[in-house]
Design an enzyme around this catalytic site. Sequence first.
Site, PDB file in Angstrom:
ATOM      1  N   TYR A  74       0.787  -1.314  -0.058  1.00  0.00           N
ATOM      2  CA  TYR A  74      -0.235   0.462   0.542  1.00  0.00           C
ATOM      3  C   TYR A  74       0.597   1.191   0.135  1.00  0.00           C
ATOM      4  O   TYR A  74       1.381   2.196   0.905  1.00  0.00           O
ATOM      5  CB  TYR A  74      -0.656   0.107   1.272  1.00  0.00           C
ATOM      6  CG  TYR A  74      -1.485   1.403   1.405  1.00  0.00           C
ATOM      7  CD1 TYR A  74      -2.414   1.468   0.539  1.00  0.00           C
ATOM      8  CD2 TYR A  74      -1.093   2.454   2.076  1.00  0.00           C
ATOM      9  CE1 TYR A  74      -3.417   2.546   0.921  1.00  0.00           C
ATOM     10  CE2 TYR A  74      -2.256   3.853   2.571  1.00  0.00           C
ATOM     11  CZ  TYR A  74      -3.017   4.085   1.657  1.00  0.00           C
ATOM     12  OH  TYR A  74      -3.481   5.070   1.084  1.00  0.00           O
ATOM     13  N   HIS A 104      -2.180  17.118  -1.250  1.00  0.00           N
ATOM     14  CA  HIS A 104      -2.596  17.252   0.305  1.00  0.00           C
ATOM     15  C   HIS A 104      -2.261  18.278   0.881  1.00  0.00           C
ATOM     16  O   HIS A 104      -2.815  18.787   1.965  1.00  0.00           O
ATOM     17  CB  HIS A 104      -1.778  15.773   1.127  1.00  0.00           C
ATOM     18  CG  HIS A 104      -2.730  14.619   0.904  1.00  0.00           C
ATOM     19  ND1 HIS A 104      -2.876  14.218  -0.458  1.00  0.00           N
ATOM     20  CD2 HIS A 104      -3.038  13.584   1.587  1.00  0.00           C
ATOM     21  CE1 HIS A 104      -3.548  12.845  -0.368  1.00  0.00           C
ATOM     22  NE2 HIS A 104      -2.531  12.522   0.956  1.00  0.00           N
ATOM     23  N   ASN A 238       1.848  11.176   7.216  1.00  0.00           N
ATOM     24  CA  ASN A 238       1.095   9.779   7.864  1.00  0.00           C
ATOM     25  C   ASN A 238       1.832   9.812   9.292  1.00  0.00           C
ATOM     26  O   ASN A 238       2.673  10.221   9.520  1.00  0.00           O
ATOM     27  CB  ASN A 238       1.032   8.230   7.527  1.00  0.00           C
ATOM     28  CG  ASN A 238      -0.111   8.236   6.180  1.00  0.00           C
ATOM     29  OD1 ASN A 238      -0.473   7.097   6.623  1.00  0.00           O
ATOM     30  ND2 ASN A 238      -0.774   8.444   5.503  1.00  0.00           N
ATOM     31  N   TYR A 319     -16.314  27.552  49.104  1.00  0.00           N
ATOM     32  CA  TYR A 319     -15.906  26.356  48.636  1.00  0.00           C
ATOM     33  C   TYR A 319     -14.009  26.496  46.984  1.00  0.00           C
ATOM     34  O   TYR A 319     -13.654  25.276  47.344  1.00  0.00           O
ATOM     35  CB  TYR A 319     -16.082  25.760  47.756  1.00  0.00           C
ATOM     36  CG  TYR A 319     -18.118  24.639  48.029  1.00  0.00           C
ATOM     37  CD1 TYR A 319     -17.724  24.246  49.441  1.00  0.00           C
ATOM     38  CD2 TYR A 319     -18.908  24.274  47.165  1.00  0.00           C
ATOM     39  CE1 TYR A 319     -18.964  23.890  50.135  1.00  0.00           C
ATOM     40  CE2 TYR A 319     -19.685  23.183  47.690  1.00  0.00           C
ATOM     41  CZ  TYR A 319     -19.895  22.888  48.855  1.00  0.00           C
ATOM     42  OH  TYR A 319     -21.587  22.417  49.806  1.00  0.00           O
ATOM     43  N   ARG A 322     -11.712  26.452  50.156  1.00  0.00           N
ATOM     44  CA  ARG A 322     -11.311  25.084  50.664  1.00  0.00           C
ATOM     45  C   ARG A 322     -10.771  23.644  50.162  1.00  0.00           C
ATOM     46  O   ARG A 322     -10.465  22.861  50.189  1.00  0.00           O
ATOM     47  CB  ARG A 322     -12.869  25.039  51.713  1.00  0.00           C
ATOM     48  CG  ARG A 322     -12.647  23.938  52.608  1.00  0.00           C
ATOM     49  CD  ARG A 322     -14.257  24.054  53.112  1.00  0.00           C
ATOM     50  NE  ARG A 322     -15.419  24.449  52.764  1.00  0.00           N
ATOM     51  CZ  ARG A 322     -16.065  24.507  52.904  1.00  0.00           C
ATOM     52  NH1 ARG A 322     -16.824  22.905  53.196  1.00  0.00           N
ATOM     53  NH2 ARG A 322     -17.258  25.828  52.644  1.00  0.00           N
ATOM     54  N   PHE A 387      -1.112   5.623  12.434  1.00  0.00           N
ATOM     55  CA  PHE A 387      -1.651   6.694  12.041  1.00  0.00           C
ATOM     56  C   PHE A 387      -2.523   7.852  12.293  1.00  0.00           C
ATOM     57  O   PHE A 387      -2.840   8.641  12.597  1.00  0.00           O
ATOM     58  CB  PHE A 387      -1.919   6.989  10.582  1.00  0.00           C
ATOM     59  CG  PHE A 387      -2.787   6.652  10.094  1.00  0.00           C
ATOM     60  CD1 PHE A 387      -4.060   6.865  10.470  1.00  0.00           C
ATOM     61  CD2 PHE A 387      -2.495   4.804   9.157  1.00  0.00           C
ATOM     62  CE1 PHE A 387      -5.481   5.426   9.355  1.00  0.00           C
ATOM     63  CE2 PHE A 387      -3.141   4.572   8.658  1.00  0.00           C
ATOM     64  CZ  PHE A 387      -4.831   4.134   8.872  1.00  0.00           C
ATOM     65  N   GLU A 473     -12.218   5.741   5.065  1.00  0.00           N
ATOM     66  CA  GLU A 473     -11.351   6.375   5.863  1.00  0.00           C
ATOM     67  C   GLU A 473     -12.843   6.239   7.085  1.00  0.00           C
ATOM     68  O   GLU A 473     -12.939   7.557   6.728  1.00  0.00           O
ATOM     69  CB  GLU A 473     -10.965   7.011   5.874  1.00  0.00           C
ATOM     70  CG  GLU A 473      -9.116   6.559   5.061  1.00  0.00           C
ATOM     71  CD  GLU A 473      -8.268   7.388   4.426  1.00  0.00           C
ATOM     72  OE1 GLU A 473      -9.183   8.896   5.073  1.00  0.00           O
ATOM     73  OE2 GLU A 473      -7.122   7.414   3.703  1.00  0.00           O
TER      74      GLU A 473
END
Length: 650
Positions: A74, A104, A238, A319, A322, A387, A473
């Site tokens: 791949y 990309h 990746n 609070y 404390r 990834f 994906e």
Amino acid sequence: MAADNRAARRVIMNGGDLTIEQVVTVARDPRIRVECDPEAMARVQRAFELVEAVVADYSAALAEPEAEQPAQDYGITTGFGEFKAIPVAPEDLHQLQVNLLLSHATGVGESPDEAAMANYYSAEIVRATQMLRVNTFLRGNSGVSPELVDVLTAMLNRGVIPLVPLRGSVGSSGDLAPLAHLFGVLLGNGSFYEVVEPADLTAAAPAIRPAGDLAAVLGRPVDADRLIGPKTGLALTNGAAVSAAMLALAVHDAELLADAADAAVALTLEAICGSARAFDPAIHEARPHPAQIASAANIRALIRGSRQIDGSGEVQDVYSVRCAPQVHGASRQAIRYGRDVARIEINASTDNPLLFPDLAAPWDRAFEANRPPAGKVSRAAFSAGNFHGQPVALAADFLGIAVAELADVAERRTQMLLDSHHNRNLPPNLVALPGLNCGLMIAQYAAASLVSENKVLGHPASVDSIPTSANTEDHVSMANIAGRKALRMLANAQAVVAIELMTAAQAIDWRVGMAIPPLTGPEAGHQGSRSWREVWDAHRGVRGEFAAAAANGGLGAVPRQLGAGTAAVYGMLRAVIRPLVDDRPLDADIRSAWRLVRDGRISALIHGLVAAGPDVAAVGASGTSGTSDTFGASGTSGTDKDFDFEGKAL
């Protein structure tokens, strides 16, 4: 073993034991040099040779006219994502990786104005990402060339910061778009600027250079034909490296914030002459959450020796005071989880596929006979899912929620200090001439705004997923969104704690400097039957006394009434922020206190105090100081120093 050689100002990486502190140091100081361990570089070479062998076998098989379809790897011999089953001709394999980087690079910024620096990741995030990617390659599972590792290391050491748009990653298959922009400069695409000194990291308008200048800046050839090998594009893009870089930086700063929040509680406790009983070790050992115990120990160490604590005679405080160890401790524990995830992620192999040159045979060899002839896969490359950014996404979301809670409770303490009905006889909004002056009123508004913004940002990104690549994906992590949100929430929380610190210092000036008793109930602020003019004249008189005390150094004795730690923190604040007598813009004061929260001095002080005893406890969410080798304490307690606030007339 990776070593941080401070004398040589360098970090040696080997892919296995990089620390969060080393990442932060390199990210924030361009003067630090990074080197690669020779043994790790040998692993890089072996994996690269394995990829070359895969390609050679693939090419040879295709050259045989009667050959069966060769095994596929791949992203090395096939397309990507939806195109995973499409083989690529041997002569096109280099272009395949180049196209991956080109296609990309689809990031989106804050605006369409290319010149706006707000569109891009900060220099420290880019540097941290560069460092993590090199460290990943040094593990020897990525199949890149040693020459590429050398060039990436040179980019980091030369301070090259590519312009990387903020948005466009879904956190699986890693931070694809940001990483494509980051490393696209190797192809001559995009732009970059340089950082040489720490001050360069925050330059508002750095000198932008075209990617074509990269070779000249590095002083060496940048030949894409040599650098982009048969798996290089995948290895570079990746992995959730940008998300992991953000998490590592956020974890470090969140730990400093938690310490500063403990210091803020201690100062507030001094200002209200609060009860020490809530911090007794027995209480916290009875509910033994380690981080809660540590937070209580921090507060005890800070107030040790105080002449103010328990001065109110009250049984218990609100609070937000404390319960501070319980609230802060829970946040510290969440931050610790983030540290554990980040520590693993920065030393992990996170691209796809992975190479294991020294592995005799893959685990799935037992199922090889089940595969159809057209579905054969090579034994060299392991296609899987390291990834996926899910671990980083969950940790970043949890960390964001944790720091938001530190801000939530700090804002409540700030409001209490400003409210004359609850601050035990201090002036409303901690200022003389109320009505004419607003005092710190709007500082609390700012804190409230930041807290509310964090509530909106607190929705976890990791619960979302949207399919990509034609449903190939089908589950993604949104780690990048989680990381960016965590950093925004962290910055908001730092500012809120900074506002509490400056508010508490102002309250201490009134309480101690003006010797105001901690009255409560009907006695506090009682005006009786005085006319408005009498009240106004009284206010003017008090204002004059406070102004004179501040201008003439009369407030310099304040630290002597505080604990050793709170005196030192008060001194740090008063070294950069003047007491507020009359209204003035407070944005610069908030920034000054914010820098103290972020720079680690308060944290280093606390570590030193706790280590000195008598309350010996692990400090910080990590159980170790984490910052003592990077940030030093001021070296003085501040208890005997007179502060004249630069002698300015107020």
